[in-house]
Design a protein around this motif. Structure first.
Motif, PDB file in Angstrom:
ATOM      1  N   SER A 315      33.092  41.753  10.271  1.00 15.63           N
ATOM      2  CA  SER A 315      32.866  42.869  10.563  1.00 15.63           C
ATOM      3  C   SER A 315      34.242  43.720  11.169  1.00 15.63           C
ATOM      4  O   SER A 315      34.878  42.948  11.962  1.00 15.63           O
ATOM      5  N   GLN A 316      34.397  44.923  11.005  1.00 19.46           N
ATOM      6  CA  GLN A 316      35.702  45.670  11.294  1.00 19.46           C
ATOM      7  C   GLN A 316      35.497  46.697  11.947  1.00 19.46           C
ATOM      8  O   GLN A 316      34.559  47.681  11.854  1.00 19.46           O
ATOM      9  N   TRP A 317      36.078  47.063  13.062  1.00 19.43           N
ATOM     10  CA  TRP A 317      35.970  48.268  14.133  1.00 19.43           C
ATOM     11  C   TRP A 317      37.290  48.517  14.961  1.00 19.43           C
ATOM     12  O   TRP A 317      38.393  47.889  14.667  1.00 19.43           O
ATOM     13  N   PHE A 318      37.096  49.662  15.362  1.00 22.32           N
ATOM     14  CA  PHE A 318      38.279  49.931  16.466  1.00 22.32           C
ATOM     15  C   PHE A 318      37.596  50.061  17.932  1.00 22.32           C
ATOM     16  O   PHE A 318      36.365  50.034  17.968  1.00 22.32           O
ATOM     17  N   TRP A 319      38.307  50.152  18.937  1.00 22.23           N
ATOM     18  CA  TRP A 319      37.664  50.129  20.219  1.00 22.23           C
ATOM     19  C   TRP A 319      38.365  51.134  21.131  1.00 22.23           C
ATOM     20  O   TRP A 319      39.426  51.086  21.368  1.00 22.23           O
ATOM     21  N   ARG A 320      37.514  51.695  21.824  1.00 22.62           N
ATOM     22  CA  ARG A 320      38.242  52.891  22.894  1.00 22.62           C
ATOM     23  C   ARG A 320      37.176  53.009  24.028  1.00 22.62           C
ATOM     24  O   ARG A 320      35.861  53.126  23.596  1.00 22.62           O
ATOM     25  N   THR A 321      37.515  53.171  25.269  1.00 22.35           N
ATOM     26  CA  THR A 321      36.528  53.476  26.407  1.00 22.35           C
ATOM     27  C   THR A 321      36.799  54.881  26.482  1.00 22.35           C
ATOM     28  O   THR A 321      37.787  55.703  26.247  1.00 22.35           O
ATOM     29  N   ASP A 334      32.264  34.878  12.324  1.00 18.48           N
ATOM     30  CA  ASP A 334      31.288  33.733  12.985  1.00 18.48           C
ATOM     31  C   ASP A 334      30.911  34.059  14.603  1.00 18.48           C
ATOM     32  O   ASP A 334      31.015  33.146  15.623  1.00 18.48           O
ATOM     33  N   GLY A 335      30.564  35.319  15.068  1.00 21.63           N
ATOM     34  CA  GLY A 335      30.154  35.422  16.105  1.00 21.63           C
ATOM     35  C   GLY A 335      31.268  35.617  17.120  1.00 21.63           C
ATOM     36  O   GLY A 335      30.769  35.750  18.385  1.00 21.63           O
ATOM     37  N   LYS A 336      32.451  35.524  16.898  1.00 23.75           N
ATOM     38  CA  LYS A 336      33.685  35.648  17.645  1.00 23.75           C
ATOM     39  C   LYS A 336      34.524  36.893  17.589  1.00 23.75           C
ATOM     40  O   LYS A 336      34.586  37.447  16.434  1.00 23.75           O
TER      41      LYS A 336
END
Length: 383
Positions: A315-321, A334-336
């Motif tokens: 799965s591919q994402w980006f992250w921002r708060t 694999d869950g990591k």
């Protein structure tokens, strides 16, 4: 120049030993016909090649008549149908071939409209194996060039992309002419075949807006306002562009909705050459003010190819708060969770404390000096 495609062996193996019809699809100009012919020849089987543009074959392979299909393929061990999306009732006829002539191996290439139109999926449930071919990947190029040579060509890949034909063109003018032709004709054919688009020029305007916002979060509401289209239409156009392998999206990763954004999305182009020609900017990296977004697009698209061609599910994402802390690219395998900060120039970076605290310590910084390890981490035995 001949570059061996990563799908060559998997497709050949499945064709020879699975008993399923092999479907090879993807964007136009990605090299499906060339790969299909190479595989057909490499099987050692006596094969019949049919270009679905040739009318003399269409009546037979769309007939649903077993006798006609048997007469056409008599004496052959492999049937290779190129551009299968142009054959009426192709799914039903392939089903007849599979069920009634089980000794005949069948390979079909097609654009994205081939599967998306529904002519194949329903008829061939349980009878097909699908492979997706994208433009050339870094891993494929590393079979021909060493890392130093590939780095020397990095500017060319960033600006002109990785369609196979680009490697055969020497002058900037020829490359630019090719990309303009692809961007104004080929990439729209699948969409226009799939649906009756009322405002086709709006799709081009939409692509230009996305190209200018590469690497940034995209507001659907803003797109609607600039295009003077309702939300339903814009979302439908975006979906068609994704299904046609022109763009893809990353969603925001969040397991703490109070602190992290969760509904935002970014769009990237499968090929940076197409992206650049849409905004009419073919300048080298040191003359661009968008090199950050362009580099991010290139790396994430190439990583996507690597995962696809190697058969790795992630799965591919980006992250921002909400406070503005961000990471360009996240993979979940694999869950990591694996976090990557993407910078064109060499620059030290470390994982944000809030990321390490909540999600772990696997963090890498990827730049123009170390990017080949990110795009081709699995070395071939002969390298």
């Amino acid at each position: 120049m001949h570059i061996k495609r990563r799908l060559f062996e998997p497709v050949k193996e499945k064709l020879l030993h699975s008993g399923k019809i092999v479907l090879l699809y993807g964007p136009r100009q990605a090299g499906k016909t060339t790969l299909g012919k190479e595989i057909a020849k490499a099987t050692g089987l006596r094969y019949l090649y049919i270009n679905a543009d040739q009318l003399r074959y269409i009546d037979v392979i769309s007939s649903r008549d077993l006798n006609k299909l048997r007469d056409l393929t008599s004496g052959y061990e492999l049937l290779f149908i190129d551009e299968g999306q142009r054959v009426p009732d192709i799914g039903l006829n392939l089903k007849i071939l599979h069920d009634e002539l089980p000794q005949l191996k069948v390979m079909v290439t097609g654009s994205s409209s081939f599967l998306l139109s529904g002519r194949v999926n329903e008829s061939l449930a349980g009878r097909k194996k699908v492979f997706t071919l994208l433009p050339l990947s870094t891993g494929e190029l590393l079979q021909h060039y060493n890392p130093f040579e590939l780095s020397e060509q990095l500017t060319d890949r960033l600006i002109f992309g990785s369609y196979p034909e680009i490697l055969n063109l020497r002058s900037t003018a020829d490359k630019l002419e090719y990309l303009r032709d692809v961007s104004t004709s080929y990439i729209f054919k699948d969409i226009l075949e799939l649906e009756n688009i009322r405002y086709p020029y709006k799709i081009n305007d939409l692509l230009k807006l996305l190209a200018w916002q590469t690497g940034a979060e995209v507001s659907i509401h803003e797109l609607c306002q600039k295009l003077s289209l309702n939300r339903e239409t814009v979302e439908r156009y975006l979906n068609l562009l994704e299904q046609s392998f022109i763009i893809f999206k990353l969603r925001a990763f969040s397991r703490n909705p109070r602190k992290e954004i969760s509904k935002s999305v970014k769009y990237y182009f499968y090929d940076t050459g197409i992206r650049n020609v849409l905004i009419d900017n073919m300048n080298p990296p040191d003359q661009r003010n968008d090199i950050g977004g362009l580099w991010e697009n290139y790396l994430i698209a190439e990583r996507k190819k690597y995962l696809l061609f190697e058969g790795i599910h992630a799965s591919q994402w980006f992250w921002r708060t909400y406070s503005g802390t961000e990471i360009d690219y996240i993979e979940e395998r694999d869950g990591k969770l694996f976090a990557y900060e993407i910078k064109y120039r060499q620059k030290k970076a470390s994982a944000p404390p809030s990321w390490k605290e909540n999600y772990g310590h696997h963090f890498e910084s990827v730049n123009s000096a170390n990017y080949t390890g990110f795009l081709n981490p699995k070395k071939d035995p002969d390298q």
